[in-house]
Every structure is written in C-alpha cells, then in structure tokens.
Design an enzyme around this catalytic site. Structure first.
Site, PDB file in Angstrom:
ATOM      1  N   ARG A 123      24.161  15.662 -11.503  1.00 31.02           N
ATOM      2  CA  ARG A 123      24.633  16.372 -10.315  1.00 31.02           C
ATOM      3  C   ARG A 123      24.909  17.850 -10.579  1.00 31.02           C
ATOM      4  O   ARG A 123      25.298  18.242 -11.672  1.00 31.02           O
ATOM      5  CB  ARG A 123      25.906  15.688  -9.796  1.00 31.02           C
ATOM      6  CG  ARG A 123      25.614  14.312  -9.233  1.00 31.02           C
ATOM      7  CD  ARG A 123      26.863  13.579  -8.787  1.00 31.02           C
ATOM      8  NE  ARG A 123      26.474  12.343  -8.125  1.00 31.02           N
ATOM      9  CZ  ARG A 123      26.175  11.226  -8.781  1.00 31.02           C
ATOM     10  NH1 ARG A 123      26.231  11.177 -10.115  1.00 31.02           N
ATOM     11  NH2 ARG A 123      25.819  10.126  -8.115  1.00 31.02           N
ATOM     12  N   HIS A 174      19.576  14.904  -9.466  1.00 30.25           N
ATOM     13  CA  HIS A 174      18.289  14.558 -10.064  1.00 30.25           C
ATOM     14  C   HIS A 174      17.099  15.353  -9.535  1.00 30.25           C
ATOM     15  O   HIS A 174      16.017  14.795  -9.302  1.00 30.25           O
ATOM     16  CB  HIS A 174      18.000  13.062  -9.906  1.00 30.25           C
ATOM     17  CG  HIS A 174      18.883  12.174 -10.716  1.00 30.25           C
ATOM     18  ND1 HIS A 174      19.496  12.561 -11.879  1.00 30.25           N
ATOM     19  CD2 HIS A 174      19.265  10.890 -10.496  1.00 30.25           C
ATOM     20  CE1 HIS A 174      20.191  11.555 -12.369  1.00 30.25           C
ATOM     21  NE2 HIS A 174      20.088  10.535 -11.568  1.00 30.25           N
ATOM     22  N   HIS A 215      14.963   8.032 -16.667  1.00 26.55           N
ATOM     23  CA  HIS A 215      16.018   7.249 -15.997  1.00 26.55           C
ATOM     24  C   HIS A 215      15.713   5.760 -16.003  1.00 26.55           C
ATOM     25  O   HIS A 215      15.880   5.055 -15.004  1.00 26.55           O
ATOM     26  CB  HIS A 215      16.142   7.761 -14.556  1.00 26.55           C
ATOM     27  CG  HIS A 215      17.494   7.537 -13.942  1.00 26.55           C
ATOM     28  ND1 HIS A 215      17.899   6.314 -13.469  1.00 26.55           N
ATOM     29  CD2 HIS A 215      18.527   8.370 -13.744  1.00 26.55           C
ATOM     30  CE1 HIS A 215      19.112   6.423 -12.989  1.00 26.55           C
ATOM     31  NE2 HIS A 215      19.533   7.657 -13.143  1.00 26.55           N
ATOM     32  N   SER A 216      15.267   5.262 -17.173  1.00 26.13           N
ATOM     33  CA  SER A 216      14.992   3.820 -17.234  1.00 26.13           C
ATOM     34  C   SER A 216      16.282   3.006 -17.162  1.00 26.13           C
ATOM     35  O   SER A 216      17.316   3.423 -17.684  1.00 26.13           O
ATOM     36  CB  SER A 216      14.247   3.488 -18.539  1.00 26.13           C
ATOM     37  OG  SER A 216      12.897   3.883 -18.425  1.00 26.13           O
ATOM     38  N   TYR A 217      16.195   1.852 -16.489  1.00 26.56           N
ATOM     39  CA  TYR A 217      17.300   0.891 -16.430  1.00 26.56           C
ATOM     40  C   TYR A 217      16.921  -0.252 -17.373  1.00 26.56           C
ATOM     41  O   TYR A 217      15.926  -0.931 -17.138  1.00 26.56           O
ATOM     42  CB  TYR A 217      17.486   0.312 -15.038  1.00 26.56           C
ATOM     43  CG  TYR A 217      18.024   1.239 -13.968  1.00 26.56           C
ATOM     44  CD1 TYR A 217      17.264   2.304 -13.514  1.00 26.56           C
ATOM     45  CD2 TYR A 217      19.270   1.010 -13.389  1.00 26.56           C
ATOM     46  CE1 TYR A 217      17.744   3.134 -12.517  1.00 26.56           C
ATOM     47  CE2 TYR A 217      19.766   1.842 -12.385  1.00 26.56           C
ATOM     48  CZ  TYR A 217      18.997   2.888 -11.954  1.00 26.56           C
ATOM     49  OH  TYR A 217      19.483   3.715 -10.951  1.00 26.56           O
ATOM     50  N   ASP A 245      29.667   5.665 -15.386  1.00 25.36           N
ATOM     51  CA  ASP A 245      28.648   6.570 -14.850  1.00 25.36           C
ATOM     52  C   ASP A 245      28.947   7.934 -15.447  1.00 25.36           C
ATOM     53  O   ASP A 245      29.024   8.947 -14.743  1.00 25.36           O
ATOM     54  CB  ASP A 245      28.744   6.604 -13.316  1.00 25.36           C
ATOM     55  CG  ASP A 245      27.501   7.190 -12.667  1.00 25.36           C
ATOM     56  OD1 ASP A 245      27.397   7.089 -11.436  1.00 25.36           O
ATOM     57  OD2 ASP A 245      26.670   7.754 -13.399  1.00 25.36           O
ATOM     58  N   GLU A 264      20.917   7.887 -20.335  1.00 24.91           N
ATOM     59  CA  GLU A 264      20.143   9.097 -20.011  1.00 24.91           C
ATOM     60  C   GLU A 264      20.499  10.201 -21.000  1.00 24.91           C
ATOM     61  O   GLU A 264      21.532  10.859 -20.842  1.00 24.91           O
ATOM     62  CB  GLU A 264      20.441   9.531 -18.570  1.00 24.91           C
ATOM     63  CG  GLU A 264      20.228   8.430 -17.522  1.00 24.91           C
ATOM     64  CD  GLU A 264      21.023   8.676 -16.240  1.00 24.91           C
ATOM     65  OE1 GLU A 264      21.640   7.720 -15.720  1.00 24.91           O
ATOM     66  OE2 GLU A 264      21.062   9.837 -15.773  1.00 24.91           O
TER      67      GLU A 264
HETATM   68  C1  GLA Z   1      22.542   8.543 -12.043  1.00 28.52           C
HETATM   69  C2  GLA Z   1      23.881   8.851 -11.434  1.00 28.52           C
HETATM   70  C3  GLA Z   1      24.399   7.652 -10.697  1.00 28.52           C
HETATM   71  C4  GLA Z   1      23.383   7.204  -9.672  1.00 28.52           C
HETATM   72  C5  GLA Z   1      22.058   6.970 -10.350  1.00 28.52           C
HETATM   73  C6  GLA Z   1      20.937   6.704  -9.380  1.00 28.52           C
HETATM   74  O1  GLA Z   1      22.612   7.699 -13.097  1.00 28.52           O
HETATM   75  O2  GLA Z   1      24.786   9.239 -12.443  1.00 28.52           O
HETATM   76  O3  GLA Z   1      25.596   8.004 -10.030  1.00 28.52           O
HETATM   77  O4  GLA Z   1      23.260   8.182  -8.695  1.00 28.52           O
HETATM   78  O5  GLA Z   1      21.675   8.100 -11.042  1.00 28.52           O
HETATM   79  O6  GLA Z   1      21.255   5.902  -8.409  1.00 28.52           O
END
Ligand code: GLA
Length: 347
Positions: A80, A105, A179-181, A252, A313
C-alpha cells in the site's frame, strides 16, 4: 528438464500462453504470461506424491473475476501507498485509489494484469522463462518509461528462483514481488493454520486500521509475531493482540529480515512433510495469511475460504515513500533495480 507451452486463453485479441517447466525430479512450475502469474507448483511430499502447493485457476475469467493476486507479479509498487500519492522532486504523482482510498499493488491495471513477452532459456540443469515488459511513462500514474525483466528459473534441485530487473529513463519508484499463495498440504487438502513458519526477524511494522504502516517498528519479543523459533499460523488467528485483529485475525505484516540468502524464511507442513525455504536479497517479507480470502468461489473444486493459503512477499517496505526512515523504493534515472528470491522445496 522439459518445457510444455499451451494456449491458456485469448484476451483482447491477444493469446495468453501457459509455460510449464518440469525438472528431472518431476517438479512442475506452470506460469502464464498474463502478469507472470504462477498458476501451479507441483512438488513431492515425504512419500514422493506429487501435488500442487499454490492457489490458482485454469481460466482467465476466474483470474479476472476472483483472483486477489494469486501467483501474480505485483507492481510497479507492491503493497500500500497511503492516500495513493507520492512526491518526487516537487512533483506529486496521483495513483489509483484501489484500496480504501489508498493505493495497492500497482493500481487498477498493474503489472499483474498485463501480458508480458516471453523468452525461454534452456541450460543443462535448468530452464528459465524471461518475461519482459515496458511500463510506459504515466502508466497507472507512475513516472518514467520502466523496462522490466523478470526471470523464473527452475533447476533440478527443486529450486525456483525469481529475479526482477528494472531500469527507468526518469526517477521513479519500484518495489516488485511475486504474490503466490502457498499451501503445502497438497491440492488444498487442508488450510494453512497448522503450517509452521520460522522467520529470521526480530521486528515487524505496526499497521493502522487501513493496513498502512504507522511508521512504528515493533519488536516481536513476547508477541504472536515472534517466529524466531517457529510458530504455527493458527497462533495468530485468535489472539487479542490488536495487530492480529487489525489484520482480520491473522497476519498481514511486513517483517524485517535480519539475514539474507541464509534460510531466513522456512515454512513447514508436518502432515505432508513438505517444506519451503525462501532466501532473498530483500529487506523484508510481508506475511499475509489469507485473512480476507472470500468464500464465494471455488479453486479447482475446493471452496475458497479464509486461511486457505498464505503469502510470503519478499520486498521493500510498503509505504516507504511516506516514511523516510524506511529503506527507499526510489529508483534513480538509469539506475538498475535488482531483486532476487529463491524458493527451495523440500520433502
Ligand atoms: C496483500 C495485502 C493484503 C491483501 C492482499 C490481496 O497481501 O497486504 O491486505 O490486500 O494483498 O488481497
């Protein structure tokens, strides 16, 4: 090593291609040239069973409708930026307000939503996809013509390395990451609450209600943010720590790394025996535990839900443009941007 190229979809008259790299151990990494998005990573568990360990889709429509950046490269500035603006040399640049009046992002059509050019480089023990893209001056409000080159290299040791290179013809800001999960259970059999994470980090950034860094750097000691000797993700989901609650009962947060290229990030799933070591040259890693994952869509037949995947990340610090004591994301004219992260899968 083997490479399979297949058509993934058509978008605005352009073809999106899937590139699947397969090494001699059977590890597979599938990526589309839309946002350099990793759609699948298939690795063995302790018994050698090959399964997918990332969140992703098989159609472009699902990415456009549902994806919260699954597997994508995010930028030009990941994370952000408060109030969606920043000032460089007296000029204020206005960015998209795409997250609570702030910028997230890279904006509406960030690097995650453009189609990249792709070249393939084959070596004896590795394969590399080289993605390139020119982000023109003014794109999403950012100054400078920024040439980006991102290389995904898979080798025969079940290691995936991502390197990010950029150069701009004007002073600008760059902070790019993937931004892989991840979910090491395999084919999303379980969520990530029982995953154990170890981080070489003794400080993290305090966030405000909008998930913007306040500027305060907090010690992890005696908090649910202490991952120094390993901690299960679930331990941050039901605490009364205001920082866990602000994040939606989870994490987060950017963690400042105290070491680089030395097993500084280690994720482990005891039930499958899968592990993921991440090494980087970046100063921080944002741990996001999928607290905002919606539950109104499915991922390859599995209902999406909170904590189904987590992101690690590796990057510079979010909102550094508004915090002079953070490492800067400013890139001088003609200066080379270089970021590298290695993902080492174990079993
Ligand atoms: C990042 C942000 C989260 C969320 C994800 C996407 O990881 O830190 O708050 O916005 O992206 O959804």
């Amino acid at each position: 090593m083997n490479l399979i190229q297949e058509k993934f979809a058509e978008l605005d008259g352009q073809t999106i291609t899937t590139f699947t790299m397969i090494n001699d151990q059977g590890m597979e990494v599938s990526t589309i040239d839309y946002g350099c998005t990793i759609t699948r990573i298939v690795v063995p568990d302790r018994n050698g069973t090959l399964e997918n360990v990332v969140l992703g889709f098989d159609t472009i429509e699902e990415y456009q409708q549902h994806s919260p950046y699954f597997g994508a490269v995010v930028g030009r500035h990941a994370g952000r930026i408060a109030n969606a603006e920043f000032t460089l040399e007296g000029t204020t640049y206005h960015l998209a307000k795409n997250n609570n009046g702030n910028h997230l992002h890279g904006g509406i059509k960030g690097l995650d939503k453009v189609i990249w050019n792709t070249e393939v480089v084959e070596e004896k023990d590795s394969l590399t996809l080289v993605f390139t893209y020119l982000s023109k001056d003014g794109e999403e409000g950012y100054p400078g013509n920024l040439k980006m080159k991102i290389s995904y290299t898979l080798n025969n040791d079940n290691e995936l390395q991502i390197s990010y290179e950029g150069v701009s013809d004007q002073k600008t800001v760059v902070n790019v990451t993937n931004h892989s999960y991840f979910n090491l259970s395999g084919n999303l059999k379980r969520d990530v609450l029982n995953h154990k994470l170890t981080l070489k980090s003794n400080r993290f950034l305090e966030l405000d209600e909008e998930l913007i860094p306040t500027g305060e750097i907090l010690p992890v000691e005696n908090t649910s943010f202490d991952f120094l000797s390993g901690r299960k993700i679930m331990e941050g989901t039901d605490t009364n720590d205001s920082q866990n609650i602000i994040a939606g009962n989870g994490y987060d947060h950017p963690f400042l790394l105290t070491d680089n290229h030395n097993k500084e990030i280690y994720l482990f799933d005891d039930e499958s025996g899968r592990g993921l070591i991440i090494e980087t040259n970046q100063p921080a890693v944002v741990l996001y535990t999928g607290n905002q994952l919606a539950d109104d869509f499915s991922i390859r037949g599995i209902n999406s839900r909170k904590y189904l995947g987590l992101c690690l990340e590796t990057q510079g610090l979010p909102d550094s443009l508004n915090h002079p004591h953070f490492p800067s994301a400013i890139l001088e004219k003609d200066q080379g941007y270089y970021s590298v992260t290695k993902y080492i899968f174990t079993n």
